[in-house]
Every structure is written in structure tokens, then in C-alpha cells.
Scaffold this motif. Structure first.
Motif, mmCIF file in Angstrom:
data_model
loop_
_atom_site.group_PDB
_atom_site.id
_atom_site.type_symbol
_atom_site.label_atom_id
_atom_site.label_comp_id
_atom_site.label_asym_id
_atom_site.label_seq_id
_atom_site.Cartn_x
_atom_site.Cartn_y
_atom_site.Cartn_z
ATOM 1 N N PHE A 229 0.868 -1.171 0.000
ATOM 2 C CA PHE A 229 0.000 0.000 0.000
ATOM 3 C C PHE A 229 0.908 1.225 0.000
ATOM 4 O O PHE A 229 1.593 1.509 0.985
ATOM 5 C CB PHE A 229 -0.924 -0.031 1.219
ATOM 6 C CG PHE A 229 -1.798 -1.259 1.252
ATOM 7 C CD1 PHE A 229 -3.086 -1.224 0.741
ATOM 8 C CD2 PHE A 229 -1.302 -2.456 1.749
ATOM 9 C CE1 PHE A 229 -3.875 -2.365 0.745
ATOM 10 C CE2 PHE A 229 -2.088 -3.603 1.757
ATOM 11 C CZ PHE A 229 -3.376 -3.561 1.247
ATOM 12 N N SER A 230 0.940 1.914 -1.130
ATOM 13 C CA SER A 230 1.931 2.950 -1.386
ATOM 14 C C SER A 230 1.276 4.314 -1.529
ATOM 15 O O SER A 230 0.310 4.476 -2.284
ATOM 16 C CB SER A 230 2.705 2.604 -2.663
ATOM 17 O OG SER A 230 3.667 3.586 -2.979
ATOM 18 N N ALA B 96 -8.610 6.461 3.403
ATOM 19 C CA ALA B 96 -8.529 5.601 2.224
ATOM 20 C C ALA B 96 -7.598 4.426 2.475
ATOM 21 O O ALA B 96 -7.871 3.298 2.044
ATOM 22 C CB ALA B 96 -8.056 6.409 1.021
ATOM 23 N N LEU B 97 -6.500 4.681 3.180
ATOM 24 C CA LEU B 97 -5.570 3.595 3.502
ATOM 25 C C LEU B 97 -6.233 2.582 4.431
ATOM 26 O O LEU B 97 -6.087 1.357 4.236
ATOM 27 C CB LEU B 97 -4.313 4.166 4.155
ATOM 28 C CG LEU B 97 -3.283 3.153 4.653
ATOM 29 C CD1 LEU B 97 -2.772 2.276 3.514
ATOM 30 C CD2 LEU B 97 -2.116 3.862 5.344
ATOM 31 N N LEU C 149 -6.645 -1.350 3.420
ATOM 32 C CA LEU C 149 -6.077 -2.411 4.250
ATOM 33 C C LEU C 149 -7.172 -3.376 4.719
ATOM 34 O O LEU C 149 -6.985 -4.599 4.724
ATOM 35 C CB LEU C 149 -5.369 -1.805 5.464
ATOM 36 C CG LEU C 149 -4.010 -1.142 5.216
ATOM 37 C CD1 LEU C 149 -3.572 -0.338 6.431
ATOM 38 C CD2 LEU C 149 -2.950 -2.185 4.864
ATOM 39 N N GLY C 150 -8.312 -2.809 5.104
ATOM 40 C CA GLY C 150 -9.405 -3.646 5.592
ATOM 41 C C GLY C 150 -9.981 -4.557 4.524
ATOM 42 O O GLY C 150 -10.463 -5.656 4.829
ATOM 43 N N ALA C 151 -9.934 -4.114 3.263
ATOM 44 C CA ALA C 151 -10.503 -4.909 2.174
ATOM 45 C C ALA C 151 -9.544 -5.965 1.639
ATOM 46 O O ALA C 151 -9.956 -6.860 0.896
ATOM 47 C CB ALA C 151 -10.912 -3.989 1.028
ATOM 48 N N HIS D 63 -4.593 -3.673 11.236
ATOM 49 C CA HIS D 63 -4.809 -4.573 10.093
ATOM 50 C C HIS D 63 -3.692 -5.610 9.939
ATOM 51 O O HIS D 63 -3.592 -6.235 8.885
ATOM 52 C CB HIS D 63 -4.936 -3.752 8.819
ATOM 53 C CG HIS D 63 -6.125 -2.836 8.805
ATOM 54 N ND1 HIS D 63 -7.413 -3.291 8.649
ATOM 55 C CD2 HIS D 63 -6.216 -1.481 8.955
ATOM 56 C CE1 HIS D 63 -8.250 -2.258 8.676
ATOM 57 N NE2 HIS D 63 -7.559 -1.154 8.863
ATOM 58 N N ASP D 64 -2.877 -5.785 10.974
ATOM 59 C CA ASP D 64 -1.782 -6.765 10.940
ATOM 60 C C ASP D 64 -0.889 -6.550 9.708
ATOM 61 O O ASP D 64 -0.600 -7.469 8.951
ATOM 62 C CB ASP D 64 -2.326 -8.195 10.950
ATOM 63 C CG ASP D 64 -1.220 -9.221 11.198
ATOM 64 O OD1 ASP D 64 -0.180 -8.838 11.774
ATOM 65 O OD2 ASP D 64 -1.390 -10.391 10.798
#
Length: 409
Positions: free
Chosen positions: A140-141, A170-171, A175-177, A210-211
Motif C-alpha cells: 500500500f503505497s 482511504a488507507l 487495508l481492511g478490504a 490490520h496486521d
């Protein structure tokens, strides 16, 4: 159409769009510059650019250490002891006692357990990300990350998710998805063209939720931010020369910290720091570390001298902060038609807008003996071409006044 013809057509397109870069011959003037008493040993503000002397605001030499006698003398002593080349990869015979000492001192300076030195910042990130994640994983950048993080992500073969700049919501959603095996959040600490500072505590909190893991590139914060120049972690009270803050004990295990040493540290290279097992794995798996000749020991010794000055001469950062305040106040008072984007760092972007206007302002300053580079797309978004004003502790108040006069003219 041949390859040469195709490339010539592309070059012509770049010229028409005012995107073609021009390489200049740059040579620092070594004569001492007039500075306050506590800065009298600094050089590095005036350069010969294509043979013409120019006061430069284009360097990343934020603390004025690149021409410092202590660093030069340390390199000269090391040349006499080690020679000029390391001769091999660090994993063969290119790792000297100087490199070993530098790594220990870097880890202690940023308050993390272990550090690994790379010969270049670009090589560090291009090697680091593929060493940490691969197929089946996700990166995730931030949309404004530096090119070396972008290239490292691509080489990893992990799924890449670009999130809007600084958009924590948004991050969080991205991450959750994600159902990836491993998740890696990647961000500049100080964004090189805007000077904005990432909210590192919030990023790490999201990673915990989110680990995920967090990689922070502190190229432009190391040496500048923090009471002792430890960088962005100290800026947020997370870690520094006194170790990890109690609130963050154990939580930094999921953070991998990277910083370059060719900017505020005044020399060259970069380092990665973090949990000992993570750093050991990076040493074993990063191809840019394993298969490249190591930096000469003279570079490591010069860096050790620079690190000592970063830690023990806070007046450099104090002077830099005073120059930044002077510049901001002066531009506001001048009523210029361009916006100086706010930044607490040495990077002060003056956004002009179009490519041709940014080039025209750069050329006007150049004709007045002041060098400030114009930064254009694709380095920055369309319509935001800018002058990237880089301040240094080697500058004086008189230098900033000279820049302001040139801008007003």
C-alpha cells in the motif's frame, strides 16, 4: 521506424512539453563563506555551475556537512588505512571495521536495535521491498512516494495499491478490504517535492489494526528532524538516541526504517534499521546488497564523522529553522503571485504552475546569480511545476535575502 528514430521522436515530444532535463557541470567553491561564528566551518553554498558562480538553493546538503573539514579529514585517514575501494560485496570481503562501527552508531542514533548500510538510497529501497514481500502479498503505497519505493514495489511482484497522498481513511479502507498474506504500508517520511511530513504514528496504528508492516523512507528527515537529528521517529517522540519511548515499546517491531546518508549526513549511501531478525533477513535476501560491491571504507568513516556532528551540533538545525522562518516571512511580505507550500523542513516548494513559467523564473534567478532548480512533471503532478528551494545550515541570512531580492525582481 528504427529504435534511434523512435527515441528521437520521444525526445522531440519531451522538448515540446518542456520536460527535457539538462545536466550541468557542478563544482563546489571550497573557499570559506562568510557565516556566523558557530557556522564558520561550513562551506557548500556557492558552486561553479557550467563554469559560472551561483549561490545554490538546489542541494540536499541540509546541514552543510558535505564540505566540512572533519568529514574530509576522516575520509583521508581512511584512504590511508583502507585504500579507495572495498573490492567486493559486503558479504564477500567488502565489509570493513569502519562499516561495522557505522552500522552500530546509526542504530543507536535512531534508537532501533540493528542497522544495515547500503551503498545508495535507491539501491536500499529497490532491494528492501522485494526482500520483505512477494507474490500473494500486498503493498500500500502513498501516491507521492519517491521513485525508488515505486520501483521496489514493482520488483517485489506483490499486488500494489496506490492510496491518495496522506489519506489515512482511504488507507484504512484499502487495508481492511485486502486478503493478502502479508500487507506492507510504504511511505516517505518527508515527501521530497512537497516537504510534507507523514503521520507516522497514525500509519503505524493502522498497521497494528490490520496486521500490516510499515516501511518509512526518512531520506529528508534524518539529520534535520528531532532534537539530535535522529529523524522522523524522534520528531513524533517514538524513538531516538535515548531508545524507544515507553509508549512505543514492542510496537516498533513491525516498522522498518530507512534513511539516506547523502543529504543531511553529507556523504553517500543509506541504511535500513529495525528488528534484528528483519535486518538479518534483508542482509540475506536483498539482491542490491548481496550482488553489489560495497561502498569504500572512506565513505563509512566520513559518515561516522558526519553523524557525530549531527548529534552534537544542534545549532545547525537551529540555524536552519531560523532561515526557514526568514524565507517564509520574506515571501509572504513580497506579495509574490506564487504559493509557498508550508513545510517544517529544509524543503520549501514555491509552486509556479506551468512548465514554461517555472523555467522562466528559474532562468531569471540564474541570470541574477542564484540557482534554484525548476521541478516539472512527471516528477510532480501536471500544473504544479515549482521551484524546489532547498535550505542549508551553510546558508546565511544574507543568502536568503539575496534569494528574496531575486524573486521580487
Amino acid at each position: 521506424m528504427s529504435l534511434v528514430q523512435a527515441l528521437e521522436a520521444r525526445l522531440a515530444d519531451w522538448q515540446r512539453a518542456q520536460r527535457q532535463r539538462i545536466r550541468r557541470q557542478v563544482q563546489p567553491l571550497r573557499a570559506p563563506v562568510e557565516l556566523p561564528a558557530d557556522q564558520a566551518d561550513c562551506r557548500g553554498t556557492t558552486y561553479l555551475i557550467n563554469g559560472q558562480p551561483r549561490l545554490s538553493f538546489g542541494s540536499n546538503d541540509y546541514l552543510g556537512l558535505s564540505q566540512h573539514p572533519a568529514l574530509i579529514e576522516a575520509a583521508q585517514r581512511a584512504v590511508a588505512q583502507y585504500g579507495v575501494g572495498s573490492t567486493a560485496s559486503p558479504l564477500v570481503c567488502g565489509h570493513s571495521p569502519a562499516h561495522e562501527a557505522l552500522e552500530a552508531e546509526l542504530a543507536a542514533h535512531v534508537g532501533l536495535p540493528r542497522a544495515l548500510y547500503f551503498y545508495a538510497g535507491y539501491a536500499a529501497n529497490v532491494g528492501l521491498l522485494p526482500a520483505l514481500v512477494g507474490k500473494g502479498d500486498a503493498i500500500f503505497s502513498d501516491a507521492l512516494n519517491h521513485a525508488c519505493l515505486i520501483d521496489g514495489a514493482r520488483l517485489s511482484r506483490a499486488d500494489i495499491h496506490i492510496t491518495p497522498h496522506g489519506d489515512l481513511s482511504a488507507l484504512d479502507q484499502a487495508l481492511g478490504a485486502s486478503t493478502a498474506r502479508h500487507k506492507l504500508v510504504v511511505s516517505d517520511a518527508v515527501f521530497s517535492m512537497d516537504g510534507t511530513v507523514a503521520d507516522v504514528p497514525a500509519l503505524l496504528t493502522l498497521c497494528e489494526r490490520h496486521d500490516a508492516w510499515l516501511v518509512i523512507d526518512d531520506a529528508h528527515g534524518f539529520g534535520v528532524l528531532g532534537e539530535h537529528g535522529e529523524g522522523v521517529l524522534a520528531h513524533f517522540g517514538m524513538a531516538g538516541v535515548n531508545g524507544v519511548a515507553p509508549t512505543w515499546q514492542g510496537r516498533l517491531d513491525r516498522l522498518v526504517y530507512m534513511a539516506t546518508l547523502g543529504k543531511a549526513a553529507g556523504v553517500a549511501g543509506a541504511f535500513v534499521a529495525g528488528h534484528p531478525s528483519v535486518i538479518e533477513w534483508v542482509m540475506q535476501a536483498a539482491r542490491t546488497y548481496m550482488f553489489a560491491t560495497g561502498a569504500p571504507a572512506m565513505v563509512a568513516e566520513a559518515l561516522r564523522a558526519g553523524l557525530h556532528l549531527i548529534r552534537h551540533e544542534p545549532q545547525r538545525r537551529q540555524h536552519l529553522a531560523a532561515l526557514r522562518a526568514q524565507l517564509v516571512e520574506g515571501i509572504e511580505a513580497a506579495g509574490l503571485p506564487w504559493a509557498l507550500w508550508p513545510s517544517p523542513t529544509a524543503i520549501q516548494p514555491l509552486v509556479i504552475g506551468s512548465n514554461d513559467q517555472a523555467l522562466a523564473v528559474m532562468q531569471s534567478l540564474d541570470s541574477q546569480g542564484v540557482w534554484v532548480p525548476a521541478i516539472r512533471p512527471p516528477t510532480v503532478p501536471e500544473g504544479t511545476a515549482r521551484l524546489r528551494i532547498s535550505l542549508s545550515a551553510a546558508h546565511t541570512a544574507g543568502h536568503v535575502d539575496q534569494l528574496l531580492r531575486a524573486l521580487r525582481a
